[in-house]
Scaffold this motif. Structure first.
Motif, PDB file in Angstrom:
ATOM      1  N   GLY A 163     -14.745   7.850  -3.820  1.00  0.00           N
ATOM      2  CA  GLY A 163     -15.333   8.139  -2.518  1.00  0.00           C
ATOM      3  C   GLY A 163     -16.840   8.242  -2.584  1.00  0.00           C
ATOM      4  O   GLY A 163     -17.558   7.757  -1.699  1.00  0.00           O
ATOM      5  N   ARG A 180     -15.442   2.542   3.991  1.00  0.00           N
ATOM      6  CA  ARG A 180     -15.444   3.603   5.000  1.00  0.00           C
ATOM      7  C   ARG A 180     -14.138   4.390   4.978  1.00  0.00           C
ATOM      8  O   ARG A 180     -14.138   5.618   5.105  1.00  0.00           O
ATOM      9  CB  ARG A 180     -15.678   3.000   6.384  1.00  0.00           C
ATOM     10  CG  ARG A 180     -17.132   2.610   6.628  1.00  0.00           C
ATOM     11  CD  ARG A 180     -17.332   1.985   7.978  1.00  0.00           C
ATOM     12  NE  ARG A 180     -18.747   1.718   8.217  1.00  0.00           N
ATOM     13  CZ  ARG A 180     -19.205   0.879   9.131  1.00  0.00           C
ATOM     14  NH1 ARG A 180     -18.354   0.217   9.914  1.00  0.00           N
ATOM     15  NH2 ARG A 180     -20.507   0.698   9.288  1.00  0.00           N
ATOM     16  N   ARG A 181     -13.055   3.679   4.820  1.00  0.00           N
ATOM     17  CA  ARG A 181     -11.765   4.370   4.750  1.00  0.00           C
ATOM     18  C   ARG A 181     -11.706   5.284   3.532  1.00  0.00           C
ATOM     19  O   ARG A 181     -11.209   6.411   3.606  1.00  0.00           O
ATOM     20  CB  ARG A 181     -10.643   3.333   4.689  1.00  0.00           C
ATOM     21  CG  ARG A 181      -9.270   3.968   4.646  1.00  0.00           C
ATOM     22  CD  ARG A 181      -8.186   2.931   4.571  1.00  0.00           C
ATOM     23  NE  ARG A 181      -6.927   3.546   4.204  1.00  0.00           N
ATOM     24  CZ  ARG A 181      -5.855   2.872   3.825  1.00  0.00           C
ATOM     25  NH1 ARG A 181      -5.888   1.546   3.782  1.00  0.00           N
ATOM     26  NH2 ARG A 181      -4.753   3.502   3.494  1.00  0.00           N
ATOM     27  N   LEU A 182     -12.233   4.808   2.420  1.00  0.00           N
ATOM     28  CA  LEU A 182     -12.238   5.602   1.194  1.00  0.00           C
ATOM     29  C   LEU A 182     -13.082   6.858   1.368  1.00  0.00           C
ATOM     30  O   LEU A 182     -12.684   7.957   0.955  1.00  0.00           O
ATOM     31  CB  LEU A 182     -12.774   4.747   0.043  1.00  0.00           C
ATOM     32  CG  LEU A 182     -12.833   5.355  -1.361  1.00  0.00           C
ATOM     33  CD1 LEU A 182     -11.516   5.996  -1.745  1.00  0.00           C
ATOM     34  CD2 LEU A 182     -13.216   4.289  -2.366  1.00  0.00           C
ATOM     35  N   GLU A 203     -13.747   8.380   4.175  1.00  0.00           N
ATOM     36  CA  GLU A 203     -13.108   9.270   5.146  1.00  0.00           C
ATOM     37  C   GLU A 203     -11.883   9.974   4.568  1.00  0.00           C
ATOM     38  O   GLU A 203     -11.670  11.167   4.808  1.00  0.00           O
ATOM     39  CB  GLU A 203     -12.699   8.468   6.385  1.00  0.00           C
ATOM     40  CG  GLU A 203     -13.876   7.971   7.215  1.00  0.00           C
ATOM     41  CD  GLU A 203     -13.439   7.015   8.314  1.00  0.00           C
ATOM     42  OE1 GLU A 203     -12.206   6.791   8.448  1.00  0.00           O
ATOM     43  OE2 GLU A 203     -14.312   6.488   9.030  1.00  0.00           O
ATOM     44  N   GLU A 204     -11.068   9.246   3.808  1.00  0.00           N
ATOM     45  CA  GLU A 204      -9.796   9.797   3.356  1.00  0.00           C
ATOM     46  C   GLU A 204      -9.868  10.470   1.985  1.00  0.00           C
ATOM     47  O   GLU A 204      -9.067  11.362   1.689  1.00  0.00           O
ATOM     48  CB  GLU A 204      -8.740   8.689   3.329  1.00  0.00           C
ATOM     49  CG  GLU A 204      -8.453   8.088   4.703  1.00  0.00           C
ATOM     50  CD  GLU A 204      -7.387   7.009   4.656  1.00  0.00           C
ATOM     51  OE1 GLU A 204      -6.668   6.918   3.626  1.00  0.00           O
ATOM     52  OE2 GLU A 204      -7.264   6.249   5.634  1.00  0.00           O
ATOM     53  N   TYR A 205     -10.814  10.041   1.153  1.00  0.00           N
ATOM     54  CA  TYR A 205     -10.911  10.595  -0.208  1.00  0.00           C
ATOM     55  C   TYR A 205     -12.368  10.927  -0.538  1.00  0.00           C
ATOM     56  O   TYR A 205     -12.921  10.433  -1.525  1.00  0.00           O
ATOM     57  CB  TYR A 205     -10.342   9.602  -1.228  1.00  0.00           C
ATOM     58  CG  TYR A 205      -8.909   9.222  -0.957  1.00  0.00           C
ATOM     59  CD1 TYR A 205      -7.857   9.998  -1.441  1.00  0.00           C
ATOM     60  CD2 TYR A 205      -8.603   8.096  -0.189  1.00  0.00           C
ATOM     61  CE1 TYR A 205      -6.540   9.663  -1.177  1.00  0.00           C
ATOM     62  CE2 TYR A 205      -7.283   7.752   0.083  1.00  0.00           C
ATOM     63  CZ  TYR A 205      -6.262   8.539  -0.414  1.00  0.00           C
ATOM     64  OH  TYR A 205      -4.955   8.200  -0.147  1.00  0.00           O
ATOM     65  N   PRO A 240      -0.332   8.466  -4.864  1.00  0.00           N
ATOM     66  CA  PRO A 240      -1.505   9.141  -4.288  1.00  0.00           C
ATOM     67  C   PRO A 240      -2.692   9.212  -5.240  1.00  0.00           C
ATOM     68  O   PRO A 240      -3.837   9.018  -4.829  1.00  0.00           O
ATOM     69  CB  PRO A 240      -0.969  10.537  -3.943  1.00  0.00           C
ATOM     70  CG  PRO A 240       0.494  10.334  -3.725  1.00  0.00           C
ATOM     71  CD  PRO A 240       0.907   9.265  -4.686  1.00  0.00           C
ATOM     72  N   GLU A 251       0.809  -1.217   0.000  1.00  0.00           N
ATOM     73  CA  GLU A 251       0.000   0.000   0.000  1.00  0.00           C
ATOM     74  C   GLU A 251       0.842   1.266   0.000  1.00  0.00           C
ATOM     75  O   GLU A 251       0.458   2.275  -0.597  1.00  0.00           O
ATOM     76  CB  GLU A 251      -0.939  -0.003   1.205  1.00  0.00           C
ATOM     77  CG  GLU A 251      -1.986   1.087   1.141  1.00  0.00           C
ATOM     78  CD  GLU A 251      -3.064   0.924   2.176  1.00  0.00           C
ATOM     79  OE1 GLU A 251      -3.291   1.890   2.933  1.00  0.00           O
ATOM     80  OE2 GLU A 251      -3.677  -0.162   2.237  1.00  0.00           O
ATOM     81  N   ASP A 252       2.011   1.208   0.643  1.00  0.00           N
ATOM     82  CA  ASP A 252       2.845   2.409   0.682  1.00  0.00           C
ATOM     83  C   ASP A 252       3.518   2.698  -0.658  1.00  0.00           C
ATOM     84  O   ASP A 252       4.178   3.729  -0.814  1.00  0.00           O
ATOM     85  CB  ASP A 252       3.894   2.303   1.787  1.00  0.00           C
ATOM     86  CG  ASP A 252       4.845   1.124   1.589  1.00  0.00           C
ATOM     87  OD1 ASP A 252       4.611   0.303   0.672  1.00  0.00           O
ATOM     88  OD2 ASP A 252       5.823   1.022   2.347  1.00  0.00           O
ATOM     89  N   TYR A 305     -12.994  -1.046   3.834  1.00  0.00           N
ATOM     90  CA  TYR A 305     -12.336  -0.315   2.743  1.00  0.00           C
ATOM     91  C   TYR A 305     -13.204   0.848   2.272  1.00  0.00           C
ATOM     92  O   TYR A 305     -12.695   1.948   2.004  1.00  0.00           O
ATOM     93  CB  TYR A 305     -12.030  -1.257   1.579  1.00  0.00           C
ATOM     94  CG  TYR A 305     -10.762  -2.048   1.774  1.00  0.00           C
ATOM     95  CD1 TYR A 305      -9.518  -1.474   1.515  1.00  0.00           C
ATOM     96  CD2 TYR A 305     -10.801  -3.362   2.231  1.00  0.00           C
ATOM     97  CE1 TYR A 305      -8.347  -2.190   1.695  1.00  0.00           C
ATOM     98  CE2 TYR A 305      -9.634  -4.090   2.419  1.00  0.00           C
ATOM     99  CZ  TYR A 305      -8.410  -3.500   2.151  1.00  0.00           C
ATOM    100  OH  TYR A 305      -7.250  -4.214   2.345  1.00  0.00           O
ATOM    101  N   ALA A 343      -7.405   6.021  -4.405  1.00  0.00           N
ATOM    102  CA  ALA A 343      -8.864   5.865  -4.341  1.00  0.00           C
ATOM    103  C   ALA A 343      -9.341   4.670  -5.171  1.00  0.00           C
ATOM    104  O   ALA A 343     -10.098   3.829  -4.667  1.00  0.00           O
ATOM    105  CB  ALA A 343      -9.559   7.153  -4.771  1.00  0.00           C
TER     106      ALA A 343
END
Length: 218
Positions: free
Chosen positions: A193, A181-183, A185-187, A153, A148-149, A179, A157
């Motif tokens: 998103g 929810r993370r999407l 929240e972050e994007y 960027p 993932e790292d 996944y 998404a």
């Protein structure tokens, strides 16, 4: 109508990394048998063979171009190996032999783990496995090969959405929700998103409906 649009978008996003895939399969499918293209030993010049192979591909003779690239890899393995292997992968994909294309892409990943487009290639492979072969497990395995790292960027998404959507299709709803929810929240401002939010709504509604049915049945 809204559901049809959603399904259409999901299919599009899954092939995000391989947008030319279906068009190229149709475009590259040979309409008839083509003679194999080879170069005799006494005339062997890897640079000239490479040029001829590229010319054949540009003219639409995909199978003949592929034959030359395969011969080039076999007889001159040190001549531009990364570029030649990439051509072979893409040509198998374009002529519609997805199983062979994935086999060659896997070879590329093993042989050139440092390639700059490794992440995009694995996402492309996942899309082919899911869309063309309907092999969810194989698609997931390709996505799991991406640290993932190492995801750029701009690709994060689609990467998160693809993982969530594959998990959902495999019946792992709780993991898919994580996944999504993370999407969200972050994007939140991305297309992925937005659709992750839509998937969360539908999954939540299904859970509520299922609970109500169980309560009614008591």
């Amino acid at each position: 109508m809204r559901r049809l649009l959603l399904l259409g978008f999901l299919a599009f996003l899954l092939v995000w990394a391989s947008s030319p895939l279906m068009a190229q399969i149709q475009e590259g499918s040979p309409s008839g048998a083509q003679a194999r293209e080879t170069v005799q030993g006494e005339n062997w010049d890897p640079q000239e063979v490479y040029r001829r192979a590229r010319l054949l591909v540009d003219k639409g003779s995909l199978r003949q171009g592929l034959d030359l690239f395969l011969q080039l890899r076999e007889q001159s393995p040190r001549y531009r190996p990364l570029v030649v292997q990439r051509h072979i992968c893409q040509l198998y994909e374009r002529i519609g032999d997805i199983s062979k294309a994935l086999e060659e892409y896997e070879g590329f990943i093993r042989r050139f783990p440092w390639a700059r487009d490794r992440v995009q290639m694995l996402m492309r492979m996942a899309a082919m496995a899911e869309v063309a072969l309907h092999d969810l497990g194989r698609a997931w395995r390709y996505l799991e090969m991406i640290p993932e790292d190492k995801v750029p960027p701009g690709d994060m998404a689609p990467y998160l959405f693809n993982k969530g959507y594959l998990l959902e299709k495999m019946g792992k709803k709780d993991e898919a929700v994580e996944y999504y929810r993370r999407l969200v929240e972050e994007y939140p401002q991305t297309v992925g998103g937005f659709w992750a939010k839509e998937r969360l709504k539908e999954l939540t509604q299904n859970e509520v409906s299922g609970g109500q049915e169980r309560d009614t049945g008591r």
